[in-house]
Design a protein around this motif. Structure first.
Motif, PDB file in Angstrom:
ATOM      1  N   TRP A   1     -36.087 -55.972 -51.861  1.00  0.00           N
ATOM      2  CA  TRP A   1     -34.986 -55.286 -52.551  1.00  0.00           C
ATOM      3  C   TRP A   1     -33.691 -56.081 -52.452  1.00  0.00           C
ATOM      4  O   TRP A   1     -32.982 -56.276 -53.452  1.00  0.00           O
ATOM      5  CB  TRP A   1     -34.823 -53.897 -51.949  1.00  0.00           C
ATOM      6  CG  TRP A   1     -33.654 -53.141 -52.513  1.00  0.00           C
ATOM      7  CD1 TRP A   1     -33.516 -52.655 -53.792  1.00  0.00           C
ATOM      8  CD2 TRP A   1     -32.453 -52.791 -51.818  1.00  0.00           C
ATOM      9  NE1 TRP A   1     -32.294 -52.032 -53.927  1.00  0.00           N
ATOM     10  CE2 TRP A   1     -31.623 -52.093 -52.730  1.00  0.00           C
ATOM     11  CE3 TRP A   1     -32.001 -52.979 -50.521  1.00  0.00           C
ATOM     12  CZ2 TRP A   1     -30.369 -51.610 -52.372  1.00  0.00           C
ATOM     13  CZ3 TRP A   1     -30.761 -52.491 -50.161  1.00  0.00           C
ATOM     14  CH2 TRP A   1     -29.952 -51.820 -51.091  1.00  0.00           C
ATOM     15  N   LEU A   2     -33.383 -56.575 -51.272  1.00  0.00           N
ATOM     16  CA  LEU A   2     -32.151 -57.341 -51.083  1.00  0.00           C
ATOM     17  C   LEU A   2     -32.174 -58.655 -51.847  1.00  0.00           C
ATOM     18  O   LEU A   2     -31.123 -59.149 -52.276  1.00  0.00           O
ATOM     19  CB  LEU A   2     -31.931 -57.609 -49.593  1.00  0.00           C
ATOM     20  CG  LEU A   2     -31.535 -56.396 -48.754  1.00  0.00           C
ATOM     21  CD1 LEU A   2     -31.541 -56.747 -47.270  1.00  0.00           C
ATOM     22  CD2 LEU A   2     -30.159 -55.868 -49.162  1.00  0.00           C
ATOM     23  N   ALA A   3     -33.376 -59.241 -52.018  1.00  0.00           N
ATOM     24  CA  ALA A   3     -33.488 -60.515 -52.737  1.00  0.00           C
ATOM     25  C   ALA A   3     -33.597 -60.316 -54.244  1.00  0.00           C
ATOM     26  O   ALA A   3     -33.660 -61.295 -54.992  1.00  0.00           O
ATOM     27  CB  ALA A   3     -34.696 -61.294 -52.226  1.00  0.00           C
ATOM     28  N   GLY A   4     -33.625 -59.075 -54.684  1.00  0.00           N
ATOM     29  CA  GLY A   4     -33.699 -58.809 -56.115  1.00  0.00           C
ATOM     30  C   GLY A   4     -35.062 -59.079 -56.716  1.00  0.00           C
ATOM     31  O   GLY A   4     -35.173 -59.444 -57.893  1.00  0.00           O
ATOM     32  N   ALA A   5     -36.114 -58.908 -55.925  1.00  0.00           N
ATOM     33  CA  ALA A   5     -37.465 -59.172 -56.411  1.00  0.00           C
ATOM     34  C   ALA A   5     -37.869 -58.149 -57.467  1.00  0.00           C
ATOM     35  O   ALA A   5     -37.350 -57.031 -57.514  1.00  0.00           O
ATOM     36  CB  ALA A   5     -38.453 -59.145 -55.249  1.00  0.00           C
ATOM     37  N   GLY A   6     -38.831 -58.543 -58.307  1.00  0.00           N
ATOM     38  CA  GLY A   6     -39.308 -57.685 -59.374  1.00  0.00           C
ATOM     39  C   GLY A   6     -40.594 -56.955 -59.036  1.00  0.00           C
ATOM     40  O   GLY A   6     -41.101 -57.034 -57.910  1.00  0.00           O
ATOM     41  N   PRO A   7     -41.183 -56.262 -60.011  1.00  0.00           N
ATOM     42  CA  PRO A   7     -42.338 -55.384 -59.751  1.00  0.00           C
ATOM     43  C   PRO A   7     -43.582 -56.095 -59.241  1.00  0.00           C
ATOM     44  O   PRO A   7     -44.348 -55.522 -58.460  1.00  0.00           O
ATOM     45  CB  PRO A   7     -42.588 -54.717 -61.111  1.00  0.00           C
ATOM     46  CG  PRO A   7     -41.888 -55.580 -62.121  1.00  0.00           C
ATOM     47  CD  PRO A   7     -40.716 -56.161 -61.415  1.00  0.00           C
ATOM     48  N   LEU A   8     -43.824 -57.325 -59.659  1.00  0.00           N
ATOM     49  CA  LEU A   8     -45.035 -58.008 -59.203  1.00  0.00           C
ATOM     50  C   LEU A   8     -44.976 -58.333 -57.713  1.00  0.00           C
ATOM     51  O   LEU A   8     -46.015 -58.369 -57.040  1.00  0.00           O
ATOM     52  CB  LEU A   8     -45.264 -59.284 -60.021  1.00  0.00           C
ATOM     53  CG  LEU A   8     -45.688 -59.061 -61.470  1.00  0.00           C
ATOM     54  CD1 LEU A   8     -45.865 -60.396 -62.199  1.00  0.00           C
ATOM     55  CD2 LEU A   8     -46.991 -58.259 -61.535  1.00  0.00           C
ATOM     56  N   ALA A   9     -43.772 -58.562 -57.199  1.00  0.00           N
ATOM     57  CA  ALA A   9     -43.639 -58.785 -55.762  1.00  0.00           C
ATOM     58  C   ALA A   9     -43.996 -57.515 -54.994  1.00  0.00           C
ATOM     59  O   ALA A   9     -44.685 -57.567 -53.960  1.00  0.00           O
ATOM     60  CB  ALA A   9     -42.215 -59.215 -55.416  1.00  0.00           C
TER      61      ALA A   9
ATOM     62  N   THR B   1     -53.809 -61.591 -45.731  1.00  0.00           N
ATOM     63  CA  THR B   1     -52.529 -60.891 -45.816  1.00  0.00           C
ATOM     64  C   THR B   1     -51.461 -61.836 -46.365  1.00  0.00           C
ATOM     65  O   THR B   1     -50.661 -61.463 -47.234  1.00  0.00           O
ATOM     66  CB  THR B   1     -52.103 -60.377 -44.422  1.00  0.00           C
ATOM     67  OG1 THR B   1     -53.158 -59.618 -43.846  1.00  0.00           O
ATOM     68  CG2 THR B   1     -50.843 -59.529 -44.514  1.00  0.00           C
ATOM     69  N   GLY B   2     -51.465 -63.051 -45.848  1.00  0.00           N
ATOM     70  CA  GLY B   2     -50.494 -64.038 -46.291  1.00  0.00           C
ATOM     71  C   GLY B   2     -50.632 -64.374 -47.757  1.00  0.00           C
ATOM     72  O   GLY B   2     -49.632 -64.441 -48.495  1.00  0.00           O
ATOM     73  N   TRP B   3     -51.868 -64.583 -48.206  1.00  0.00           N
ATOM     74  CA  TRP B   3     -52.089 -64.916 -49.611  1.00  0.00           C
ATOM     75  C   TRP B   3     -51.623 -63.798 -50.536  1.00  0.00           C
ATOM     76  O   TRP B   3     -51.049 -64.058 -51.605  1.00  0.00           O
ATOM     77  CB  TRP B   3     -53.571 -65.191 -49.859  1.00  0.00           C
ATOM     78  CG  TRP B   3     -54.032 -66.575 -49.542  1.00  0.00           C
ATOM     79  CD1 TRP B   3     -54.984 -66.937 -48.635  1.00  0.00           C
ATOM     80  CD2 TRP B   3     -53.575 -67.794 -50.150  1.00  0.00           C
ATOM     81  NE1 TRP B   3     -55.138 -68.312 -48.629  1.00  0.00           N
ATOM     82  CE2 TRP B   3     -54.292 -68.862 -49.549  1.00  0.00           C
ATOM     83  CE3 TRP B   3     -52.628 -68.091 -51.136  1.00  0.00           C
ATOM     84  CZ2 TRP B   3     -54.088 -70.192 -49.901  1.00  0.00           C
ATOM     85  CZ3 TRP B   3     -52.417 -69.425 -51.494  1.00  0.00           C
ATOM     86  CH2 TRP B   3     -53.146 -70.449 -50.877  1.00  0.00           C
ATOM     87  N   LEU B   4     -51.871 -62.555 -50.151  1.00  0.00           N
ATOM     88  CA  LEU B   4     -51.525 -61.428 -51.014  1.00  0.00           C
ATOM     89  C   LEU B   4     -50.022 -61.333 -51.235  1.00  0.00           C
ATOM     90  O   LEU B   4     -49.559 -61.154 -52.370  1.00  0.00           O
ATOM     91  CB  LEU B   4     -52.061 -60.129 -50.409  1.00  0.00           C
ATOM     92  CG  LEU B   4     -53.590 -59.986 -50.400  1.00  0.00           C
ATOM     93  CD1 LEU B   4     -54.005 -58.787 -49.554  1.00  0.00           C
ATOM     94  CD2 LEU B   4     -54.125 -59.859 -51.820  1.00  0.00           C
ATOM     95  N   LEU B   5     -49.250 -61.460 -50.173  1.00  0.00           N
ATOM     96  CA  LEU B   5     -47.794 -61.369 -50.323  1.00  0.00           C
ATOM     97  C   LEU B   5     -47.254 -62.597 -51.040  1.00  0.00           C
ATOM     98  O   LEU B   5     -46.405 -62.465 -51.942  1.00  0.00           O
ATOM     99  CB  LEU B   5     -47.128 -61.222 -48.954  1.00  0.00           C
ATOM    100  CG  LEU B   5     -45.607 -61.041 -48.986  1.00  0.00           C
ATOM    101  CD1 LEU B   5     -45.204 -59.865 -49.870  1.00  0.00           C
ATOM    102  CD2 LEU B   5     -45.059 -60.851 -47.572  1.00  0.00           C
ATOM    103  N   PHE B   6     -47.718 -63.770 -50.680  1.00  0.00           N
ATOM    104  CA  PHE B   6     -47.248 -64.991 -51.333  1.00  0.00           C
ATOM    105  C   PHE B   6     -47.586 -64.963 -52.821  1.00  0.00           C
ATOM    106  O   PHE B   6     -46.749 -65.319 -53.664  1.00  0.00           O
ATOM    107  CB  PHE B   6     -47.871 -66.213 -50.666  1.00  0.00           C
ATOM    108  CG  PHE B   6     -47.459 -67.528 -51.273  1.00  0.00           C
ATOM    109  CD1 PHE B   6     -46.181 -68.031 -51.072  1.00  0.00           C
ATOM    110  CD2 PHE B   6     -48.340 -68.261 -52.050  1.00  0.00           C
ATOM    111  CE1 PHE B   6     -45.792 -69.246 -51.631  1.00  0.00           C
ATOM    112  CE2 PHE B   6     -47.964 -69.469 -52.616  1.00  0.00           C
ATOM    113  CZ  PHE B   6     -46.687 -69.972 -52.405  1.00  0.00           C
ATOM    114  N   GLY B   7     -48.816 -64.539 -53.143  1.00  0.00           N
ATOM    115  CA  GLY B   7     -49.215 -64.478 -54.545  1.00  0.00           C
ATOM    116  C   GLY B   7     -48.327 -63.545 -55.349  1.00  0.00           C
ATOM    117  O   GLY B   7     -47.925 -63.856 -56.480  1.00  0.00           O
ATOM    118  N   GLY B   8     -47.982 -62.387 -54.767  1.00  0.00           N
ATOM    119  CA  GLY B   8     -47.096 -61.463 -55.459  1.00  0.00           C
ATOM    120  C   GLY B   8     -45.720 -62.045 -55.697  1.00  0.00           C
ATOM    121  O   GLY B   8     -45.136 -61.888 -56.789  1.00  0.00           O
TER     122      GLY B   8
END
Length: 311
Positions: free
Chosen positions: A250-258, A294-301
């Motif tokens: 939220w603070l970084a302004g990420a979008g829905p895919l993240a 776990t790492g791949w899932l967050l990084f991919g998003g």
């Protein structure tokens, strides 16, 4: 040196060190845990997450591949140096624990002086990586060494040594952002806290493999502290990690895919908790290793979100 071809008890079956490395390199590969790559994956992921989060905040379509490469090399080198240092400090304990007595130093595959030289060489590789970044990042990286140096001694003085590992292994959450912007903001700090809670959770699961031996030799851990309440504790730690990641996005302004990537992380962590059996060492090890996913899932998003916003 003796038994240059002897496998370490908890090594990954069929790993490249045992199958392909020359005989003289095998004990050093085992000392650096090249036969157990999950450690450097877990050290690398906060770096990659932070780099990807910073790239999205900066409006870039993809995190800098050069930074990702440097962080990968640095994670392998510094994880190896850290494991070598840890084994030098813990040799007397390792020789009394079933899972660790086959490690290169207690088993006599490598002498202590050889291990010290190897630790220095790996640290020099890490330094070579660190100086590729800006001055702020270099200073930040050097600051982490105090935590790294303290970690092996924590199991002797606190029931929470996993918390010190969390402080150390999550440092990359600060480094990636610093590499991009030359400063820190609240988003990477919250990502750091997320890594901190995540690390305590997965390393508690890992520590359940050694709880009987640890109790006998006087080693302390969250596995022994939490005991039969491990599921509740790890659930809370994982929930805290997810909450901190959400705030960082939220603070970084990420979008829905993240956020979709974070949802996938929640499902995966929930699967871990559903499968957890603290009295099954093999399952504990498998669940611990599954945190690479776990790492791949967050990084991919994070990456997909940045790409989508730059189409």
């Amino acid at each position: 040196m003796s038994d240059l071809t002897g496998m370490v008890t908890d090594a990954v079956s069929g790993n490249w060190v045992d199958r392909r490395a020359p005989a003289w390199l095998k004990p050093y590969g085992r000392l650096a845990r090249w036969d157990r790559p999950i450690g450097w994956w877990l050290l690398m992921w906060p770096c990659w997450w932070s780099t990807a989060l910073a790239a999205g905040h900066a409006g870039q379509p993809f995190p800098d591949p050069w930074y990702l490469f440097l962080f990968t090399v640095g994670a392998i080198a510094m994880r190896g140096a850290g494991c070598t240092y840890n084994d030098l400090v813990d040799v007397n304990i390792d020789s009394r624990v079933e899972r660790t007595r086959t490690r290169p130093i207690p088993s006599g595959q490598v002498t202590r002086n050889q291990a010290r030289i190897f630790m220095v060489l790996q640290s020099l590789v890490g330094l070579a990586v660190l100086v590729q970044f800006n001055r702020f990042s270099i200073g930040l990286g050097i600051a982490s060494l105090a935590i790294v140096a303290a970690y092996p001694f924590m199991k002797r003085v606190t029931d929470w040594p996993q918390s010190v590992l969390g402080l150390s292994f999550s440092w990359g959450a600060l480094m990636g952002w610093a590499a991009v912007f030359g400063q820190l903001d609240w988003a990477p700090v919250l990502l750091y806290f997320a890594g901190f809670f995540w690390t305590i959770g997965y390393d508690t699961i890992y520590a359940h493999q050694d709880k009987e031996d640890d109790a006998l030799v006087g080693v302390r851990s969250t596995a022994l502290l939490f005991a039969d309440r491990t599921l509740q504790w790890v659930s809370g730690l994982y929930l805290a990690a997810v909450f901190c990641v959400a705030l960082a996005l939220w603070l970084a302004g990420a979008g829905p895919l993240a956020y979709l990537g974070l949802l996938a992380v929640m499902v995966h962590l929930g699967w871990q908790l559903a499968r957890l059996d603290i009295n099954d060492s093999a399952r504990c090890l498998a669940l611990f290793r599954s945190n690479r996913d776990t790492g791949w899932l967050l990084f991919g998003g994070l990456v997909l979100d940045s790409l989508a916003r730059n189409l």
